[in-house]
Design a protein around this motif. Sequence first.
Motif, PDB file in Angstrom:
ATOM      1  N   PHE A  73       0.769  -1.160  -0.124  1.00  0.00           N
ATOM      2  CA  PHE A  73       0.032  -0.086   0.002  1.00  0.00           C
ATOM      3  C   PHE A  73       1.015   1.398   0.060  1.00  0.00           C
ATOM      4  CE2 PHE A  73      -1.948   3.487   2.684  1.00  0.00           C
ATOM      5  CZ  PHE A  73      -3.101   3.703   1.897  1.00  0.00           C
ATOM      6  N   GLN A  74       1.644   1.180   1.068  1.00  0.00           N
ATOM      7  CA  GLN A  74       2.683   2.502   1.007  1.00  0.00           C
ATOM      8  C   GLN A  74       3.572   3.034  -0.163  1.00  0.00           C
ATOM      9  OE1 GLN A  74       4.210   2.331   4.907  1.00  0.00           O
ATOM     10  NE2 GLN A  74       2.262   2.743   5.895  1.00  0.00           N
ATOM     11  N   ALA A  75       4.195   1.668  -0.767  1.00  0.00           N
ATOM     12  CA  ALA A  75       4.994   1.381  -1.761  1.00  0.00           C
ATOM     13  C   ALA A  75       4.227   2.441  -3.157  1.00  0.00           C
ATOM     14  CB  ALA A  75       5.545   0.392  -2.352  1.00  0.00           C
ATOM     15  N   GLN A  76       2.867   2.106  -3.007  1.00  0.00           N
ATOM     16  CA  GLN A  76       1.885   2.876  -4.196  1.00  0.00           C
ATOM     17  C   GLN A  76       1.623   4.362  -3.824  1.00  0.00           C
ATOM     18  OE1 GLN A  76      -1.425   0.256  -5.472  1.00  0.00           O
ATOM     19  NE2 GLN A  76      -1.962   2.128  -6.587  1.00  0.00           N
ATOM     20  N   HIS A  77       1.163   4.582  -2.597  1.00  0.00           N
ATOM     21  CA  HIS A  77       0.531   5.773  -2.202  1.00  0.00           C
ATOM     22  C   HIS A  77       1.496   6.850  -1.291  1.00  0.00           C
ATOM     23  CE1 HIS A  77      -3.421   4.302  -3.381  1.00  0.00           C
ATOM     24  NE2 HIS A  77      -3.140   3.276  -2.879  1.00  0.00           N
ATOM     25  N   ASN A  78       2.476   6.199  -0.954  1.00  0.00           N
ATOM     26  CA  ASN A  78       3.411   7.311  -0.025  1.00  0.00           C
ATOM     27  C   ASN A  78       4.361   7.665  -1.076  1.00  0.00           C
ATOM     28  OD1 ASN A  78       5.491   8.252   1.414  1.00  0.00           O
ATOM     29  ND2 ASN A  78       4.756   7.230   3.288  1.00  0.00           N
ATOM     30  N   LEU A  79       4.336   8.968  -1.421  1.00  0.00           N
ATOM     31  CA  LEU A  79       5.356   9.272  -2.743  1.00  0.00           C
ATOM     32  C   LEU A  79       6.692   9.222  -2.217  1.00  0.00           C
ATOM     33  CD1 LEU A  79       3.213  12.410  -3.998  1.00  0.00           C
ATOM     34  CD2 LEU A  79       3.332  10.097  -5.061  1.00  0.00           C
TER      35      LEU A  79
END
Length: 334
Positions: free
Chosen positions: A29-35
């Motif tokens: 999730f964070q690899a995709q949504h955390n810039l």
Amino acid sequence: MNYFKSFSERVLNLQGNEFDALALELFRFQAQHNLIYSAYLKARGLEVEAVSTVEQIPFLPIQFFKSHAVISGPSSDYADFYSSSGTTGQITSRHWIWEESFYLQHAQRIFEQHYGDLTDFHVLAMLPAYLERKGSSLVSMADHFIKKTGSDYSGFYLYNYDMLIDQLLKIRHLQDGKKVLLLGVTFALLDLAEQFGEDFPPLDQLIIMETGGMKGRRKEMIREEVHEVLKRGLKVSSIHSEYGMTELFSQAYSDGEGLYKLPASMKVFLRDVNDPLSWSDKGQGGVNIIDLANFHSCAFIETQDLGKYDEKGMLKILGRFDNSEVRGCNLMVN
């Protein structure tokens, strides 16, 4: 926002065998949504799809919290932030808050799982350096604990040590069977022990808990030295500790000797001190933390702390890297 709500409920109800699965889900999730985290992974040349175990997850250097908004999702989801204390001239970290009520509920759950219900406590907090600025997550947590005790004897203290001693005497006279938590920044506890050691009232169920922090007020001391001074001056057999930081939403607690039991939402891995991309094989190393409560920011943090595990699996924080910036909450330890 719906995904944050789902993550928050799962963290609050986490079972031990669910950690790795949730950590891997958060990683994707964070690899995709955390810039910021996404850019870091790309700079590392990492293929997200190739990560299948928690040991393969890269950890974001904690310094990014000083230079960037480390958030997962649109900035409109964040209204406020916690900030680190730092010292004069330092750039402080900012940890943006999705929902403060989750942080407080989570902190309460961790504390009560370790120590018991807050309604069975009087909480007296000595956090002068934190109370004198805005944005401290520790102050927010302590204020929440104080309110949850429902005790008229709970409260904050700056430098009014006489009032604190008087309150402890009143609590001792109550004999209500409740435990007393004296939570304090280290320099304030040392001041109290040295100035009022002879008059400090012994209490049967007193817990002295230091949070670290000299704030330039006193010379740095190793943890063992600090704890010996506090045990003598405050008439207890052990000194408890809280291990937390602005960049994390979970805390670990020690019942003494600086040995921490990790909460269900946290895992610590030790990296090689000379190669941050490799795990340590020497029994100690740099502290990398997975904090599942950081679902809204980054759950995978490469800290500047050094640590080791003892034979019982308890974590001991040994200090900080020599070339790291001294953090405002630093308590130098062996």
